[in-house]
Design a protein around this motif. Structure first.
Motif, short mmCIF file in Angstrom:
data_model
loop_
_atom_site.label_atom_id
_atom_site.label_comp_id
_atom_site.label_asym_id
_atom_site.label_seq_id
_atom_site.Cartn_x
_atom_site.Cartn_y
_atom_site.Cartn_z
N SER A 119 -38.88 -85.44 44.06
CA SER A 119 -38.83 -85.31 42.61
C SER A 119 -38.30 -83.92 42.28
N GLU A 120 -37.98 -83.70 41.03
CA GLU A 120 -37.37 -82.43 40.61
C GLU A 120 -38.36 -81.59 39.82
N VAL A 121 -38.41 -80.30 40.14
CA VAL A 121 -39.16 -79.34 39.35
C VAL A 121 -38.17 -78.29 38.85
N ALA A 122 -38.44 -77.77 37.66
CA ALA A 122 -37.47 -76.87 37.02
C ALA A 122 -38.14 -75.59 36.56
N THR A 123 -37.33 -74.53 36.50
CA THR A 123 -37.75 -73.23 35.99
C THR A 123 -36.77 -72.80 34.91
N HIS A 124 -37.28 -72.35 33.77
CA HIS A 124 -36.43 -71.98 32.64
C HIS A 124 -36.56 -70.49 32.34
N PHE A 125 -35.43 -69.84 32.14
CA PHE A 125 -35.39 -68.42 31.77
C PHE A 125 -35.17 -68.36 30.25
N VAL A 126 -36.25 -68.15 29.52
CA VAL A 126 -36.20 -68.16 28.05
C VAL A 126 -35.99 -66.72 27.59
N ARG A 127 -34.77 -66.36 27.35
CA ARG A 127 -34.45 -64.96 27.03
C ARG A 127 -34.79 -64.61 25.58
N ASP A 128 -34.91 -65.59 24.72
CA ASP A 128 -35.30 -65.30 23.34
C ASP A 128 -36.71 -64.73 23.27
N THR A 129 -37.59 -65.22 24.13
CA THR A 129 -38.98 -64.74 24.15
C THR A 129 -39.27 -63.83 25.32
N GLY A 130 -38.28 -63.64 26.22
CA GLY A 130 -38.49 -62.76 27.37
C GLY A 130 -39.49 -63.33 28.37
N GLU A 131 -39.38 -64.63 28.68
CA GLU A 131 -40.33 -65.28 29.58
C GLU A 131 -39.61 -66.19 30.57
N ILE A 132 -40.25 -66.40 31.71
CA ILE A 132 -39.85 -67.42 32.68
C ILE A 132 -40.90 -68.52 32.62
N VAL A 133 -40.47 -69.75 32.36
CA VAL A 133 -41.38 -70.87 32.17
C VAL A 133 -41.22 -71.83 33.34
N PHE A 134 -42.35 -72.21 33.95
CA PHE A 134 -42.34 -73.13 35.09
C PHE A 134 -42.86 -74.49 34.62
N SER A 135 -42.00 -75.50 34.67
CA SER A 135 -42.39 -76.82 34.19
C SER A 135 -43.40 -77.47 35.12
N SER A 136 -43.38 -77.16 36.40
CA SER A 136 -44.28 -77.81 37.35
C SER A 136 -45.72 -77.35 37.16
N ALA A 137 -45.91 -76.06 36.83
CA ALA A 137 -47.27 -75.53 36.69
C ALA A 137 -47.65 -75.26 35.24
N ASN A 138 -46.73 -75.47 34.30
CA ASN A 138 -46.99 -75.22 32.88
C ASN A 138 -47.49 -73.79 32.66
N THR A 139 -46.87 -72.84 33.37
CA THR A 139 -47.22 -71.43 33.24
C THR A 139 -45.96 -70.64 32.92
N ARG A 140 -46.14 -69.38 32.58
CA ARG A 140 -45.02 -68.50 32.25
C ARG A 140 -45.35 -67.07 32.63
N VAL A 141 -44.30 -66.31 32.97
CA VAL A 141 -44.46 -64.91 33.33
C VAL A 141 -43.41 -64.10 32.59
N PRO A 142 -43.60 -62.80 32.42
CA PRO A 142 -42.59 -61.98 31.74
C PRO A 142 -41.27 -61.97 32.51
N LEU A 143 -40.19 -62.01 31.76
CA LEU A 143 -38.84 -61.97 32.32
C LEU A 143 -38.38 -60.53 32.44
N GLN A 144 -38.06 -60.09 33.65
CA GLN A 144 -37.62 -58.72 33.87
C GLN A 144 -36.09 -58.63 33.84
N PRO A 145 -35.53 -57.46 33.55
CA PRO A 145 -34.07 -57.29 33.53
C PRO A 145 -33.47 -57.63 34.89
N GLY A 146 -32.36 -58.34 34.86
CA GLY A 146 -31.66 -58.68 36.09
C GLY A 146 -32.32 -59.78 36.89
#
Length: 390
Positions: free
Chosen positions: A252-279
């Motif tokens: 099956s497929e799991v996805a990770t999204h880099f949401v730059r509008d809110t500065g977060e990385i969102v993990f669809s598999s775990a329904n969690t998010r962490v701060p997005l760092q530069p680069g």
């Protein structure tokens, strides 16, 4: 006489039995063909969005021009003596006095607020020009809301950039980058998984870019069946690769999204998010970002240097630090290459060790990728061929 004729009459009965065995063998063979993926079974990942729109040219991102030059022109003493120009229009309100000024009309509106207090305002522009010089572009890559994170990441050594020894890293946009044109790399894969050696596995890395956006896919195949596929897509910005979505597909497929509008990385598999760092990169785009960094300035990344970037996987994100071990000759199915070896050393017991060899004769593309798990399992991909993507 009758007993001797019976065996002769029974002999022809064996022919239908032999034909049935042949048909049964063919049926079993076809079943194996379907299981091994020699016929289409609908398990192939969809084509990349840029499959019919890509560029074979390299994208060169030069470091930004120094922004300190305009600072001397901000000197308030030149703007302060201009109030005597009021004599030319005594009956007019004081605002129009910016129109008769021929020297620097664009600076006048900026300096009007800073002119009343030259001593207090003079140090502030200098500090702003020195610190944000390496952070400003990182803020552009992560979106306006990530400004505070960009500054903190650059200060604590976890931002995207290069380091020398234990020095603090510089933002990725302050160094030149050179992204390769669209290309397809084929690999032979060997390895070990538990007690079972990996054999008959082939890897394919497809990189497509049109100068503004990119698509990348790394597939592992047995015969013609894809057993695993990682996909990364996003845009090309001041810091090189700026991923927007990463996916890892097995059963099956799991996805990770880099949401730059809110500065977060969102993990669809775990329904969690962490701060997005530069680069920040994902586990696939990091390979091409290393290619862009070393290709932009090979003399900068010599033995002993390190590169630190935030890297996101399907379920988490962490700062990966690659150490440059220097150049060595690497024998691959495609031939022998002089390649620069970069090693990501694990920081914790369960971290992966990743080794990448970037070949100078192929524009610093990876010719070998080796991943070693904490339990000893490993996968070793060695380049078989490199062709322009079609």
């Amino acid at each position: 006489m009758t007993s001797s004729a019976a065996p002769l009459d029974a002999a022809p009965v064996r022919r239908p039995h032999w034909r049935a065995l042949v048909l049964l063998a063919l049926g079993v063979a076809m079943a194996h063909v379907l299981l091994l993926g020699l016929l289409p079974v609908g398990s192939e990942p969809p084509p990349l969005p840029l499959a019919h729109s890509f560029s074979t040219r390299e994208v060169v991102i030069a470091p930004p021009a120094p922004a300190a030059a305009p600072a001397p022109a901000r000197a308030a003493p030149h703007a302060a003596p201009r109030p005597p120009v009021h004599r030319t229009a005594p009956a007019v309100a004081p605002q129009p006095e910016a129109e008769p000024d021929p020297p620097a009309p664009a600076i006048a509106p900026v300096e009007v607020a800073a002119a009343p207090q030259p001593p207090a305002s003079a140090p502030a522009p200098q500090a702003a020009a020195s610190e944000p010089a390496g952070v400003a572009a990182a803020v552009d890559a992560s979106g306006p809301p990530g400004g505070g994170q960009a500054a903190s990441a650059a200060g604590d050594g976890t931002g995207g950039g290069t380091t020398s020894g234990e020095a603090t890293p510089m933002a990725g946009a302050t160094v030149p980058l050179q992204l390769p044109g669209s290309v397809k790399l084929d690999f032979d894969a060997t390895g070990q998984q538990g007690m079972q050696p990996m054999s008959g596995v082939f890897g394919e890395l497809t990189w497509l870019q049109d100068g503004e956006r990119y698509n990348a896919r790394l597939s592992l195949k047995v015969l013609f069946r894809t057993i695993r596929a990682q996909t990364s897509e996003g845009r090309i910005g001041p810091q090189g690769i700026a991923p927007e979505r990463f996916s890892d597909r097995r059963r099956s497929e799991v996805a990770t999204h880099f949401v730059r509008d809110t500065g977060e990385i969102v993990f669809s598999s775990a329904n969690t998010r962490v701060p997005l760092q530069p680069g920040a990169q994902d586990r696939l785009s990091i390979l091409m970002q290393l290619t862009a960094l070393v290709g932009g300035d090979p003399t900068r990344y010599t033995a002993g240097r390190t590169i630190s970037l935030q890297v996101a996987g399907p379920r988490d994100a962490d700062v990966w630090t690659f150490r440059v071990d220097g150049d060595e000759r690497v024998a691959t199915p495609s031939g022998e290459h002089v390649a620069r070896r970069l090693v990501r050393m694990p920081r914790r017991d369960y971290d992966q060790k990743i080794e990448v060899w970037l070949a100078a004769d192929l524009g610093w593309l990876p010719v070998r990728i080796r991943q070693t798990e904490a339990n000893g399992d490993f996968a070793d991909l060695q380049l078989r061929s490199a062709d322009k993507a079609q």
